[in-house]
Scaffold this active site. Sequence first.
Site, PDB file in Angstrom:
ATOM      1  N   PHE A 241      12.188   4.521   5.113  1.00 61.39           N
ATOM      2  CA  PHE A 241      12.206   3.455   4.122  1.00 61.39           C
ATOM      3  C   PHE A 241      12.250   2.152   4.607  1.00 61.39           C
ATOM      4  CE2 PHE A 241      14.797   7.050   2.410  1.00 61.39           C
ATOM      5  CZ  PHE A 241      13.826   7.474   1.508  1.00 61.39           C
ATOM      6  N   THR A 469       5.073  11.137   3.599  1.00 58.74           N
ATOM      7  CA  THR A 469       4.125  10.663   2.335  1.00 58.74           C
ATOM      8  C   THR A 469       2.947  11.477   2.489  1.00 58.74           C
ATOM      9  OG1 THR A 469       3.075   9.059   4.049  1.00 58.74           O
ATOM     10  CG2 THR A 469       4.844   8.079   2.735  1.00 58.74           C
ATOM     11  N   GLY A 510      -0.162   2.107   5.931  1.00 57.15           N
ATOM     12  CA  GLY A 510      -0.382   3.195   6.693  1.00 57.15           C
ATOM     13  C   GLY A 510      -1.831   3.862   6.452  1.00 57.15           C
ATOM     14  N   ILE A 592      -6.888   5.888  -5.581  1.00 54.31           N
ATOM     15  CA  ILE A 592      -5.765   6.987  -5.181  1.00 54.31           C
ATOM     16  C   ILE A 592      -6.438   8.005  -4.536  1.00 54.31           C
ATOM     17  CG2 ILE A 592      -4.043   8.326  -6.110  1.00 54.31           C
ATOM     18  CD1 ILE A 592      -3.523   5.502  -6.486  1.00 54.31           C
ATOM     19  N   ASN A 594      -4.777  10.676  -2.977  1.00 57.83           N
ATOM     20  CA  ASN A 594      -4.186  11.931  -3.401  1.00 57.83           C
ATOM     21  C   ASN A 594      -3.178  11.893  -4.528  1.00 57.83           C
ATOM     22  OD1 ASN A 594      -2.478  14.275  -3.336  1.00 57.83           O
ATOM     23  ND2 ASN A 594      -3.397  14.766  -1.518  1.00 57.83           N
ATOM     24  N   LYS A 664      -5.338   0.989  -1.821  1.00 57.21           N
ATOM     25  CA  LYS A 664      -4.251  -0.021  -1.684  1.00 57.21           C
ATOM     26  C   LYS A 664      -2.798   0.887  -1.378  1.00 57.21           C
ATOM     27  CE  LYS A 664      -5.861  -3.612  -4.898  1.00 57.21           C
ATOM     28  NZ  LYS A 664      -5.742  -4.221  -6.119  1.00 57.21           N
ATOM     29  N   GLY A 665      -2.001   0.229  -0.972  1.00 59.31           N
ATOM     30  CA  GLY A 665      -0.921   0.944  -0.699  1.00 59.31           C
ATOM     31  C   GLY A 665       0.197   1.378  -1.798  1.00 59.31           C
ATOM     32  N   GLY A 667       3.367   3.133  -1.283  1.00 57.64           N
ATOM     33  CA  GLY A 667       4.654   3.282  -0.854  1.00 57.64           C
ATOM     34  C   GLY A 667       5.816   2.472  -1.468  1.00 57.64           C
ATOM     35  N   GLU A 668       5.554   1.280  -1.615  1.00 60.68           N
ATOM     36  CA  GLU A 668       6.711   0.303  -2.297  1.00 60.68           C
ATOM     37  C   GLU A 668       6.318  -0.395  -3.441  1.00 60.68           C
ATOM     38  OE1 GLU A 668       7.709  -1.759   2.193  1.00 60.68           O
ATOM     39  OE2 GLU A 668       5.703  -0.962   1.870  1.00 60.68           O
TER      40      GLU A 668
END
Length: 709
Positions: A241, A469, A510, A592, A594, A664-665, A667-668
């Site tokens: 995190f 992830t 990432g 997206i 996955n 695009k990311g 995770g956040e």
Amino acid sequence: MDSVAAQTPAGSPAVGAPAERREGREKVTGRARYAAEHPLPGRAYGWPVAASVARGRVRSLDTSGALEQPGVLTVLTPADAPRPAEPDDPTLRVLQDDRVPHHGWFLALVVGESLEAARAGAAAVRVEYAAEEHDVLLTADHPAAYTPERANGGNAGRRLRGDPEAAFAAAATRVDVSYRVPPLHNHPMEPHTSTAHWDGDRLRVYASTQGATTVRATLAALFELPEERITVTAEHVGGGFGSKGTPRPDVVLATMATLRTGRPVTVAIPRRMLPAATGHRAPTLHRLRLGSGPDGRLAGLLHEVTTYTSRVKEFTEQAAVPARVMYAVPHSLTEHRVVPLDVPTPSWMRAPGEAPGMYALESAMDELATALNRDPVELRIANEPDAEPDSGKPFSSRHLVECLREGARRFGWSARDPRPGTRREGALLIGTGVAAATYPVLVAPSAASAEALPDGTFVVRINATDIGTGARTILAQVAADALGVPLERVRSEVGSTDLPPAPLAGGSSGSSSWGWAVHQACAELAARLAEHSGRVPEGGLRTLADTKGTADAESPYARHAFGAHFAEVAVDTATGETRVRRLLGVFAAGRILNARTARSQLVGGMTMGLGMALTEGSTTDPVFGDFAESDLAAYHVPSHADVPDVEAHWLDEEDPHTNPMGSKGIGEIGIVGSAAAVGNAVHHATGVRFRELPLTPDRVLTGLRAARR
């Protein structure tokens, strides 16, 4: 070799498919090795000794009792520890002098034959201090506050456009409010852990890190070793995190200990020491001033944030930055003020800046909607910008309005009675709330190799870090599509500095960064295979790609992900307990990669935002200078019972200006806005506006009782 749990038929696109994560079986069966679990003959264990005063110097450090403990091998202290070079990051300057800059600073390392022996030895170390006066309390009017030139991420400490003070003063409707977000802690399931040992003249380190490439470079500089003589492996990481985005003291201490003992040494920072030793989200004090006309369009916006940093290293949470992106406003001020205190050094925590900043901004927008008697969804739509307000650049894509509309449809927003405190079920007050979300698209240069083998399979190699992830799986999907082959014919290798170098897993960058390099390597490999009429030579074919100069090139577009959060809560008027009944998020995050792992990431982020709103927070003890909530018994993260229904959806967004995959990311973006949606729902339920997190039962009950008077 990675196992493949889900296959794709020939001709079907791999990218976007809900492929199961490739390391799943290894994790659930215990075969996945984490940093402390690699079997090494003669392994020893280190246990740190942490300072128990808030500021001062060590007058004496008696290790005799520790050395008398059975199984204790040695104790490293500032008097005899190895002397690395001066680090770029001062938080890594451990065991080098007698100073105590904050409570929890490491003073010694006890090394034992077993973890229990090292722990007993650490308890037997006796320390005498020359304590000094300390200051650990953050206030908005602290005399030492200053405006830094740059906040985290290189963002300007202060940005001024137009004349916001005059625009606010002249506005027909004004909101002037303050919010407080407490210190927050990352607390990953796997603590910060490193195992270091010598393999001949090669230093090998197993690290729980989000970026093995950075760890290797740091160790090479500190211990004056060529990088080619260091291998850092981070094959499996049990969460981070953000807190594992930079090297932490555990890897330095483990390397020191293996230098001293000549044996493999594992250092796992104990849970109760993590808040002081591995970074945290600094508290933020927000003042928001919003001024609008009768139509709800913003005329002036001022977001001023006060936070703290340590005296060891400057780190400023960039919480005012989201206000530079979100809404069309001709006059704005966004400013950060930071106070140096005798506290542990804050650092990255999931969506640094955006998570606390958007909580404050979206709460203030809700207050403005109430003042205007406007629907909160429609107020946000009314302030949609044509271009990024701060830079003037066109957005590469921005579908926030669509997220708000789709979220409102799915949530049943139109049936909502806008009047606060009107929906009741016995002792429960029911309310709903909304908040918008944004997070920047970040991409960094990366290298990757792709190899075609004579047996018809392919291998992609890159020093990406899979922190849970699903990076292994996603990169194989990108490779399969670029090569035009079924997913089961592609294997991915990640998590070692012996592989092509890659940036850390952080800033939701990432997959975009690594995937770009993997895509390029595989596209080049496909072209070479075409030259061989699709036949693979006996020795195989291999390509190497490096995106330096392209991935880091300046973009003419403002690139961001967007989203909309909706929450329904029930507030118990007898106990003050708040329960979230529903969380729903709709996101525009590019293509997206996955569907299965994306939904997991979004739901996880939304749940973390729920924790930020209702349960998570630390108290800084003014006497001792430490965090009162320093373990998972006192620092409360949401459990399954706290989160009954979470839905994550996304739009089919095409954005050709981000990377070759159009992604695009994610995770956040899930955490950003989640806390504000919950807080806004609590206001709608109760009619009481709470402006300090978390919304614990005692705080809510006090507010309800005050409102009845």
